[in-house]
Every structure is written in structure tokens, then in C-alpha cells.
Scaffold this active site. Structure first.
Site, PDB file in Angstrom:
ATOM      1  N   LYS A 163       0.896  -1.347   0.331  1.00 55.19           N
ATOM      2  CA  LYS A 163       0.024  -0.118  -0.186  1.00 55.19           C
ATOM      3  C   LYS A 163       0.932   0.882   0.499  1.00 55.19           C
ATOM      4  CE  LYS A 163      -3.904  -2.300  -0.029  1.00 55.19           C
ATOM      5  NZ  LYS A 163      -5.068  -1.960  -0.455  1.00 55.19           N
ATOM      6  N   GLU A 218      -1.934   0.243  -8.662  1.00 57.51           N
ATOM      7  CA  GLU A 218      -3.164   0.187  -8.939  1.00 57.51           C
ATOM      8  C   GLU A 218      -4.349   1.090  -7.630  1.00 57.51           C
ATOM      9  OE1 GLU A 218      -4.260  -3.030  -7.205  1.00 57.51           O
ATOM     10  OE2 GLU A 218      -5.690  -3.128  -6.085  1.00 57.51           O
ATOM     11  N   HIS A 294      -9.745  -8.144  -8.685  1.00 57.52           N
ATOM     12  CA  HIS A 294      -9.220  -7.950  -7.197  1.00 57.52           C
ATOM     13  C   HIS A 294     -10.091  -8.997  -5.993  1.00 57.52           C
ATOM     14  CE1 HIS A 294     -11.336  -5.894  -4.178  1.00 57.52           C
ATOM     15  NE2 HIS A 294      -9.982  -5.660  -3.260  1.00 57.52           N
TER      16      HIS A 294
END
Ligand SMILES: [Mg+2]
Length: 369
Positions: A163, A218, A294
């Protein structure tokens, strides 16, 4: 002919041991809604989606539309559930459609003694998997992040995702650089911002990520910023992936038409189920793009491997997904080449830990009452 006789709906909630944070949100619990669609001959299909009370109650409202139906009539049932005026065209009600539709497909597989993977068309037998992690956590520094990401590679993953977006560009660039150094040049590194950036910050970040040979960037932007996405794709610094917050064939049509993604991340639990996923994947195939679904690996392994254009499967550790991963008795097994295979049992091929689920049950309903 066999008919759908009953729908059972259950909602579950389980707190995480420690909250996890991505570029925009902190999660402290996992919530899950599960549907069982039961036919008059006893054949039962089970589906589940992440979600809370809104999804649960929307599914309770929709479930009567299934009663008395042919359990194989997924297109007819989908069309009936997706009545734009009644349920809204995007959002949590679409997630309730997904829930019922996934249960129907599990039921079809169980009725025919065939996996959903084969029902989709068994395009390939195995699919490369990537480990999704690298969240922000209280007390987690660079050392712990690097240890976690290198651990996935040591466990056999050839690709890992982390992340970004909660810190400054400089701090996050440093985190990405440290992870790249730790995992070496052979493993693919994916970076996910969960829509945290403005367009100009995302363009700068894309340039920084290109230096670390990032495989995809992403959700740099919010899902509706299609013009910003188109700019990022045109910049061409690093492949742009998104779609986990997009709904139905109509949403993906607009996204693809806008030239707003290099790689699509459709999620059958979000966009409208497995029936709608097939339509979305056809749109993706028509542009010769590819998709990496996902979300839930135990559902999506059937779709990523079963349909054409599947690139990679997102795999979550149970520490991140909580109940949805913990409740599955037979987990996917990573092979030495970094791939996984869909289970061969009927339907989704998943056995659930009923005792664990019972322990975290919040509410349930049966239709008809
Ligand atoms: Mg994501």
C-alpha cells in the site's frame, strides 16, 4: 423441474486483532454476508460478499424474486434483480445481487458435479498468484514492512503488493524503494493507493514508481476520475490498474472506452456476481486488455483461471481479510512456480467452518419466513 425453494441469509462480524490501514481507510473488523440458495430437491448453493447491514437487508428484500425460479436461469434472475429504478445501478445493492448470483453459481456446480472453473470454460488450469499485503499498521516501520514483503517471496510468491498513499510521496517512495531492494529484481512489485491521490500527485508518484520497476500502479485516483486516469495511462510511466470499485458491464464499458486503465481489477462480489463478471470479461477481451480480479481468492480463482485474459490472482492473508479467509477449510495451495489451481470439487469447491461462523453470527433471515 427443480425450483428454488428457500434463501437463507446470515451476517457476520469479527474484529481484527489489530486494525489495518491503506492509503485512505482503516479497517478494524471484517464483516461478511452469506447466502444459501436451497432448491426443492435439497441442492444448496452458497455465496458470500464482504458487507454489513445494508447488503444484508438488500438481499433479504431481493430474495423473494428467486423463489419458484429455475436455479439455472442466472441471466433471467440477474435481469430481474437489476431493476435500475428499484435497487439503484451502482453500490451496495449491486453487492447484494452479487451475493445471490454467486450462491446460484455454486449451486449450479453442485447440481452438475462440476467446478465453477470448468463451467466458466477452463481457459487455463493454473494462474499466477500475488500476495496482497504491505498495509500500514500501528508500530509497523520500514523493518517490519520489508520483513513482511520478503516473507511472501520466501513463501513462494513471485509477485507482491503493498500500500501507498497514507504518507507523503517522499516517505512512500522510500517504503517502495526499501521493499524493492529486499525482494530483489526477480519478484514483481505491485503498488496500490486505494484512490488516495490527486491527479498531479499520482503523476509524480507514477514517475517515482517507474524507477523501482513497479509492475502496476493500482487505484492511484478515485474511481470516477476517468480523465485523470486517462492522463496517467497516456503518461505511460507504469501500467495503471483499477476497477475494484466499478460496477456492471455499463461501468466497465465507460472505463474501457475512456482508455482509463491498462489492467482491469473487476471484483465479482462487487460488480454484480459471476453472471455479470462474464459480460465484463468479454468487454475486456474485446479490447485485448487483461484482468486481475480484486478480492476473495477462493471465488476469483475460478474466474481468473476459467475465463480468457486472466493475468494474476490476488491472494490475501487471513490477517488482512479476517473471516472470509479464515472460514475456508481447504485453502488454496501455492505451487513452487508461484501459481495456484482452482479446487476441483463441485461449485466453488469450498467447505466452510460452520462452527467458526456460528461464533461470529450477527443476524440471520430465511425467505420465505
Ligand atoms: Mg486495491
Amino acid at each position: 423441474m427443480t425450483r428454488i425453494a428457500r434463501v437463507e441469509l446470515s451476517a457476520y462480524r469479527k474484529p481484527y486483532r489489530r486494525p489495518v490501514t491503506n492509503g485512505r481507510y482503516t479497517y478494524s473488523e471484517s464483516r461478511l454476508v452469506l447466502a444459501r440458495v436451497i432448491c426443492d430437491d435439497g441442492v444448496t448453493g452458497t455465496g458470500w460478499v464482504p458487507g454489513g447491514d445494508v447488503v444484508f437487508h438488500a438481499a433479504v428484500e431481493m430474495a423473494p424474486l428467486l423463489l419458484g425460479e429455475d436455479p439455472l436461469a442466472v441471466e433471467r434472475i440477474w435481469a430481474r434483480l437489476y431493476q435500475p429504478k428499484l435497487v439503484g445501478r451502482r453500490g451496495l445493492t449491486t453487492r447484494a445481487i452479487s451475493l445471490l448470483d454467486i450462491a446460484l453459481w455454486d449451486g449450479i456446480g453442485r447440481r452438475l458435479g462440476t467446478s465453477v472453473h470448468r463451467l466458466m470454460g477452463a481457459y487455463r488450469e493454473r494462474i499466477p498468484a500475488y500476495a496482497a499485503g504491505g498495509y500500514y499498521e500501528e508500530g509497523k516501520g520500514l523493518t517490519e514492512l520489508v520483513e513482511e514483503m520478503a516473507g511472501y517471496v520466501a513463501a513462494g510468491f513471485r509477485a507482491v503488493k503493498m500500500k501507498v498513499g497514507a504518507l507523503t510521496l517522499a516517505e512512500d517512495t522510500e517504503r517502495v524503494r526499501a521493499v524493492r531492494e529486499a525482494i530483489g529484481g526477480d519478484a514483481e512489485l505491485l503498488v496500490d493507493a486505494n484512490g488516495a491521490y490527486s491527479t498531479f500527485a499520482a503523476r509524480a508518484m507514477a514517475r517515482a514508481l517507474a524507477e523501482q520497476r513497479v509492475y502496476w500502479f493500482e487505484e492511484p485516483l478515485t474511481p470516477d476520475n476517468l480523465d485523470g486516469y486517462r492522463l496517467l495511462v497516456r503518461d505511460g510511466c507504469v501500467p495503471i490498474a483499477h476497477g475494484e470499485n466499478e460496477y456492471t458491464r455499463f461501468g466497465f464499458r465507460d472505463l474501457i472506452r475512456a482508455g482509463a486503465a491498462d489492467i482491469l481489477n473487476p471484483d465479482a462480489q462487487v460488480l454484480g456476481g459471476i453472471t455479470e463478471m462474464r459480460h465484463v470479461v468479454s468487454l475486456i477481451a474485446a479490447q485485448e486488455l487483461c484482468f486481475a480480479p480484486h478480492g476473495d481468492q477462493h471465488i476469483h480463482v475460478h474466474l481468473a483461471a476459467g475465463l480468457p485474459g486472466g493475468l494474476m490472482l490476488e491472494c490475501y492473508h487471513e490477517r488482512v481479510t479476517g473471516l472470509a479467509a479464515e472460514m475456508v477449510v481447504d485453502r488454496l495451495e501455492l505451487a513452487g512456480d508461484g501459481t495456484v489451481a482452482p479446487p476441483d470439487g463441485p461449485g466453488l469447491g469450498v467447505r466452510l467452518d460452520d462452527e467458526l461462523l456460528a461464533h461470529h453470527l450477527e443476524r440471520s433471515a430465511t425467505v420465505p419466513v
